[in-house]
Every structure is written in C-alpha cells, then in structure tokens.
Write an enzyme that holds these catalytic residues in place. Structure first.
Site, PDB file in Angstrom:
ATOM      1  CG  HIS A  25      -1.775   1.248   1.289  1.00 33.01           C
ATOM      2  ND1 HIS A  25      -2.908   1.379   0.535  1.00 33.01           N
ATOM      3  CD2 HIS A  25      -1.645   2.400   1.992  1.00 33.01           C
ATOM      4  CE1 HIS A  25      -3.448   2.559   0.757  1.00 33.01           C
ATOM      5  NE2 HIS A  25      -2.704   3.197   1.648  1.00 33.01           N
ATOM      6  CG  ASP A  45     -11.953   4.032   6.284  1.00 30.74           C
ATOM      7  OD1 ASP A  45     -11.464   4.905   7.008  1.00 30.74           O
ATOM      8  OD2 ASP A  45     -11.743   3.961   5.061  1.00 30.74           O
ATOM      9  NE  ARG A  51     -10.330  11.095   8.984  1.00 31.87           N
ATOM     10  CZ  ARG A  51      -9.406  10.311   8.400  1.00 31.87           C
ATOM     11  NH1 ARG A  51      -9.723   9.094   8.006  1.00 31.87           N
ATOM     12  NH2 ARG A  51      -8.182  10.751   8.236  1.00 31.87           N
ATOM     13  CB  SER A  57      -8.531   5.651   7.574  1.00 28.20           C
ATOM     14  OG  SER A  57      -8.943   5.660   6.239  1.00 28.20           O
ATOM     15  CE  LYS A 114      -9.128   2.605   3.546  1.00 32.19           C
ATOM     16  NZ  LYS A 114      -9.361   3.959   3.121  1.00 32.19           N
TER      17      LYS A 114
HETATM   18  N1  URA Z   1      -6.147   7.355   2.823  1.00 27.89           N
HETATM   19  C1  URA Z   1      -7.056   6.643   3.536  1.00 27.89           C
HETATM   20  O1  URA Z   1      -7.464   5.565   3.136  1.00 27.89           O
HETATM   21  N2  URA Z   1      -7.488   7.170   4.702  1.00 27.89           N
HETATM   22  C2  URA Z   1      -7.064   8.340   5.196  1.00 27.89           C
HETATM   23  O2  URA Z   1      -7.489   8.728   6.255  1.00 27.89           O
HETATM   24  C3  URA Z   1      -6.135   9.079   4.426  1.00 27.89           C
HETATM   25  C4  URA Z   1      -5.686   8.549   3.254  1.00 27.89           C
END
Ligand code: URA
Length: 433
Positions: free
Chosen positions: A82, A161, A168, A183, A187
């Site tokens: 990631h 999320d 957010r 966050s 995932k």
């Molecule tokens: N990418 C994400 O998946 N979440 C965040 O809070 C910021 C960037």
C-alpha cells in the site's frame, strides 16, 4: 455511557476505553448517532490525539464493521502493498507482476484518484477493456491462476471507514495521524494478506508533508499491523518531485511497461526493485540476500512482463498494449514548458505538477468527473539535470485544451532553474521494520 459523554471524555483529553471505541463504531455502522456527533468526536480526536492502544482498538472495530476476505484457499503467502499516494506513483502496477513472477501472491485492492494524486484504478482503466470491478470469487480465482490482481476496494470491507472518511473529508478532520493510520490499516487488514509492505510518501506531493509526520505514521501503521498478527514493514519515501518521468494515466501505464522491459529511469526502477524485494522477503520465498537478485532476474528474463500481460488479459484488457502503445488513449496536442535561462533544474513541485495534470483532464476535481486517460505531463528534465535556455523541461499532453491555461501556469510555477546544481535527496528516506 451516552455518546455525548464519550465526546466529552476525548474533548477533556481522557483516553477512550475499548468499549467506548466499539460503541462508537457500532453506532456509526448502524447510523444510531447523527453525523454532527460523529464529527464532534472526530474533531476531538484530531485535537487531542489517540494513544497507540486506542488506535489499535479503533482499527480493529473498523475491520469488524464489515467482511474480511478469506484467502485461506489461495495457496502461497499473500503479501499486500500500500502507498499513501503521490504524484506519478505507479509503483503498484509495476511491482505486482514482478512479485508474482517471483512466486509471491499479491492481492491488491486500490482506489481512484481524487485531487492532485492519481489513482491506480484510473491508470489501469486506460487499458482498453480492463475491468477493475472483479467479484470476490474472481479475485480469488485470479490469485490462484495468475498470482496477482489489482481491483477496486470491495464496499463490504471496513464500511465504517467509508462513512467516517466521507465525514472527515468535509469537516477538516483528515489530518490526524491516528485517524489516517486506522483508516488505511482497517482496509488493509480486511483484505486478507498475511504480510504487508507500506510506502509512506513524504513531501509537497504527499499527505504527509514533513518527514517527522511520515515516520510517525509509518511507525503507527507498522504497530497496528504487527498487533493484528500481520508482519508489516514500511518505507518512508520522498514525494517532493513526481516519481519517474510520467504523470497521467496512459502515460504511467507506458512507463510501467517500459520498467518491466528494463528501460525506465534508474530512480523509479530502484524504488520498485527495493519494494518488490521486501515483498519477496516477507513471503519467505527468498532470503534477504537473494531477494533482490531474484527480482532483477524476473525483470531481465521477461517473466515480470509476461505476468503483466497475463494480469491484463485475465481482467479483460487488451494485452496488445504491452507491444503497441498506440492502442492506449493518446493526446492530440503537446505544449512544451521550457527553461527560461541556463543552469540546473533545482526544483519540481510535485503537488503543482499533479494539479497541472489534473487541469489537463487526467484527474478529477469531483468524484463524478470523467477523466481523460490520454492527458498528462511528461518530465524531460529532472532536478539535477543541466539545461540551456529554451530546453524543454516538461511537456503537457492534452486533448480538448479546456484547462490548458491553468495547467501551463501551474507547470511554470512548479519548476525552478538555478545556477548551482541542487543536492538531490535519495528516494528512500528510511524504513520501519
Ligand atoms: N487514505 C485513507 O485511506 N485514509 C485516510 O485517512 C487518508 C488517506
């Protein structure tokens, strides 16, 4: 305890308990609390912070808000990758087939671009016919048959999320290291990998502008992954300047293919090789000493390029693009941004280049915008390169020319030419293991 009490607790700087956090995420998932209360707690978290323990609990609750992909029937060690996102960041598209050619299983769920950073899915969709919306069964079948796949994030993973991120985004509560870490990691943990390599970008073109913040985010995400039983490592890499020479969807696909043919610039090739070698080490397929030679062999033998061809074919795309770039969307027009004097390119502001590419049509301002896969920016000279007055530094590629004036002024603002050669920072600034 009422939700108002939980907000007040965080407002007053007291730590939340696991029960408080579980109740929060349950209430978010069941829509039992109004958005204004959720937003108030998010703002209290931004201002007061969270301990590692609270962040681990939050991540865990968000993972439990949805499904967790079960890859136990897919043989081999599954290693995820990631990136926190940057300009010209096409690393996953080049790295996944390399790692798969080395025997690592790479299940990758990615996002779309929004704002100045591009999205892996948009880049892949510039390949005619390429499908990013595989079902979970297709995702697993492809992992068994090919060893790597890159698809869109399933809506059933970490749905809390999704809800929190949307709030957010409009309440000024994105910039919080614990909230970002929870966050991202919720995932990633839901995707079912057994190990994870993170690329935390840092600089003008990244979410994390300072190296201190990037290191803290990397440390926290590694801690969360490790506590969840996933072997997790992170690299902190520079994102002051776009990565490679291409920014824009089809242009970046071409750069990835060139990389797999051994013809990409050294900087991006060495970053991809470094990250791919860590995936190979974490998969247990090679030792620390043998991983990089294995990666270089997968490149030199053409095995990685063949994997990319197989990935494209499996996902319904035209694998002929590998040999014939004319089959990708192109740009009808070019505009050269040239050096105004002799010297050295001393700066190239990644965010401004990303915004220039977006203005040309390569990115979206709003989620519903259509993107032009052929548009983008090519970098002819990088920081450190010598230039003479009139030399092309950037080329802007476009079709309809709607945002051209804005793109030109952003691109001109992005570049600096100085009499002295600059000190060029290394791409890899550090790592957390
Ligand atoms: N990418 C994400 O998946 N979440 C965040 O809070 C910021 C960037």
């Amino acid at each position: 305890m009422s939700f108002t009490d939980i907000i007040a607790k965080k407002r007053d700087g007291q730590p939340l308990s696991k029960d408080d956090i579980d109740a929060f995420i349950t209430d978010v998932s069941t829509a039992a609390i109004p958005d204004y209360q959720i937003s108030a707690l998010l703002m209290a978290i931004v201002l007061r912070g969270m301990s590692d323990e609270e962040t681990v609990w939050l991540t865990d609750a968000m993972v439990r808000s949805g499904d967790r992909v079960d890859l136990s029937n897919v043989p081999g060690m599954k290693v995820g990758k990631h990136s926190t996102g940057g300009v010209g960041d096409k690393v996953s598209i080049a790295l996944s087939p390399i790692a798969a050619a080395c025997g690592v299983v790479v299940p990758k769920m990615s996002g779309r671009g929004l704002g100045h950073t591009g999205g892996t899915l948009d880049k892949l969709e510039s390949i005619p016919g390429f499908r990013v919306g595989l079902s979970l069964d297709e995702f697993k079948k492809m992992l068994v048959e090919v060893g790597a796949t890159i698809v869109g994030q399933s809506a059933s993973l970490a749905p809390a999320d999704k809800k929190l991120y949307a709030l957010r985004d409009v309440t000024g509560t994105v910039p919080s290291i614990p909230l970002i870490a929870a966050s991202v990691m919720s995932k990633k943990l839901a995707e079912g990998s057994q190990a994870l390599v993170l690329d935390v970008k840092c600089g003008h073109g990244a979410f994390m502008k300072s190296e201190t913040d990037a290191r803290e985010l990397a440390r926290l995400m590694v801690a969360i992954g490790t506590r969840a039983g996933i072997r997790t490592e992170a690299f902190i890499t520079a994102m002051d300047v776009p990565l490679g020479r291409a920014v824009g969807n089809a242009l970046e696909i071409i750069e990835c293919i060139e990389l797999l043919k051994g013809r990409a610039p050294d900087d991006i090739t060495s970053l991809v090789v470094t990250l791919a070698a860590r995936l190979v080490v974490l998969s247990g397929r090679q030792s620390e000493a043998d991983a990089e030679p294995a990666v270089r062999k997968a490149l030199a033998s053409g095995a990685a390029l063949e994997k990319l061809r197989a990935m494209i074919t499996w996902q319904g795309g035209d694998a002929g693009v590998v040999d014939d770039y004319q089959r990708l969307p192109g740009a009808a027009h070019r505009h050269a941004v040239v050096a105004q004097g002799d010297g050295y390119v001393s700066g190239m502001h990644a965010e401004l280049i990303g915004r220039s590419s977006m203005a040309l049509g390569a990115g979206r301002r709003r989620i519903e915008d259509r993107i032009d896969h052929g548009a983008g920016v090519l970098i002819a000279k990088r920081p450190g390169d010598a230039v003479r007055r009139g030399d092309t530094i950037l080329e802007l590629l476009y079709n309809d020319g709607r945002g051209l004036d804005e793109a030109i002024s952003l691109a001109e603002e992005a570049i600096r030419v100085a009499a002295q050669a600059p000190v060029v920072k290394p791409l890899v600034l550090g790592s957390v293991r």
